[in-house]
Write a protein that holds these residues in place. Structure first.
Motif: not given
Length: 292
Positions: A30-34, A36, A60
């Protein structure tokens, strides 16, 4: 920040063409702040399968494939390119009230933490309990991160990594008794130990990459070449903090998270069925290649 390409290939081989039932794939992060996601692809053979995407109860990404053509080989290949923004261990900041054990979670968080703070496996003689409390007793000032760090390092240093091909995860009591296991077994043992201390813990499945290996050096981490497993523990102020007891890591520097679940049985990268003759199944090959 490193930009990584992950190629996860699974091939099933059969003596005769077989019909495939529904297959579920848990391979896309999944895309997240940590993390991309820059590019993703899913390659299936035999060709012509219908694919739909859903989010499971944990959010998920799950791909569900249905195949119309019989075949003597099934190929599932997931490829993605992602930019990773790992958090160093030194950047983990815990709220003042949670820096020493014991502490209580905020009342507003308890309903959402839910079953991640509950024990899931029997421990009739309290072996896991006693093992967990060993680190509380040995850590100066009962410092929370110190307790969890000591637990992580103890599994790395005192247990013998024993990879096995069978599906499933070993009972935590057996892992503790034999001092052997896989990355999945180690993650589950530490989850249950943390839960015995009243801490919320969840299971993570994904990929491990070795910085030194990517640079052409020798392997220094255990668990590469296949999917890897670790855990997260919820600490106020820091959120879900990563712990990899297989390699003694307390950060996600070398880890690419794909799925986060309550129990290891809910994190199977690929599962499905086939219809054929007894003895048709010849075997499977799995490879994970990570490159910059």
């Amino acid at each position: 920040m490193p930009v990584l390409t992950v190629d996860h290939r699974t091939t099933y081989r059969y003596a005769n063409p077989v019909r495939f039932g529904e297959h579920r794939m848990m391979m896309r992060p999944r895309d997240s702040h940590d993390l991309r996601l820059l590019e993703t692809s899913l390659i299936l053979r035999p060709a012509g399968a219908s694919v739909r995407w859903i989010h499971d109860v944990f959010g998920n990404s799950i791909a569900i494939a249905r195949f119309a053509t019989p075949a003597s080989e099934l190929l599932v290949e997931s490829v993605f390119r992602a930019e990773h923004f790992p958090l160093p261990e030194s950047a983990v900041q815990v709220e003042d009230y949670a820096r020493r054990y014991p502490f209580s979670y905020d009342a507003s968080e308890v309903p959402d933490i839910g079953r991640t703070a509950e024990r899931h496996y029997p421990d009739p003689t309290h072996q896991v309990d006693l093992w967990a409390r060993r680190f509380v007793a040995e850590t100066p000032d009962h410092e929370t991160l110190g307790i969890l760090s000591a637990m992580t390092k103890a599994i790395q240093n005192e247990f013998t990594y024993n990879p096995r091909e069978e599906m499933g995860t070993q009972d935590p009591v057996k892992t503790l008794r034999t001092l052997t296991g896989t990355c999945r077994d180690y993650a589950l043992l530490m989850m249950e130990a943390a839960r015995s201390l009243g801490l919320a813990a969840r299971f993570v499945s994904g990929y491990l990459y070795d910085d030194s290996k990517l640079g052409g050096g020798p392997d220094t981490l255990i668990g590469g070449g296949v999917t890897h497993a670790w855990l997260q523990i919820y600490l106020p102020g820091a959120g879900w903090v990563t712990f990899d007891p297989t390699n003694g890591l307390i950060s996600d520097r070398n880890l690419i998270r794909v799925a986060v679940v309550r129990d290891p049985s809910q994190a199977v990268p690929l599962k499905g069925t086939f219809t054929g003759r007894p003895g048709d199944f010849l075997g499977m090959d799995v490879s994970v290649e990570i490159r910059t």
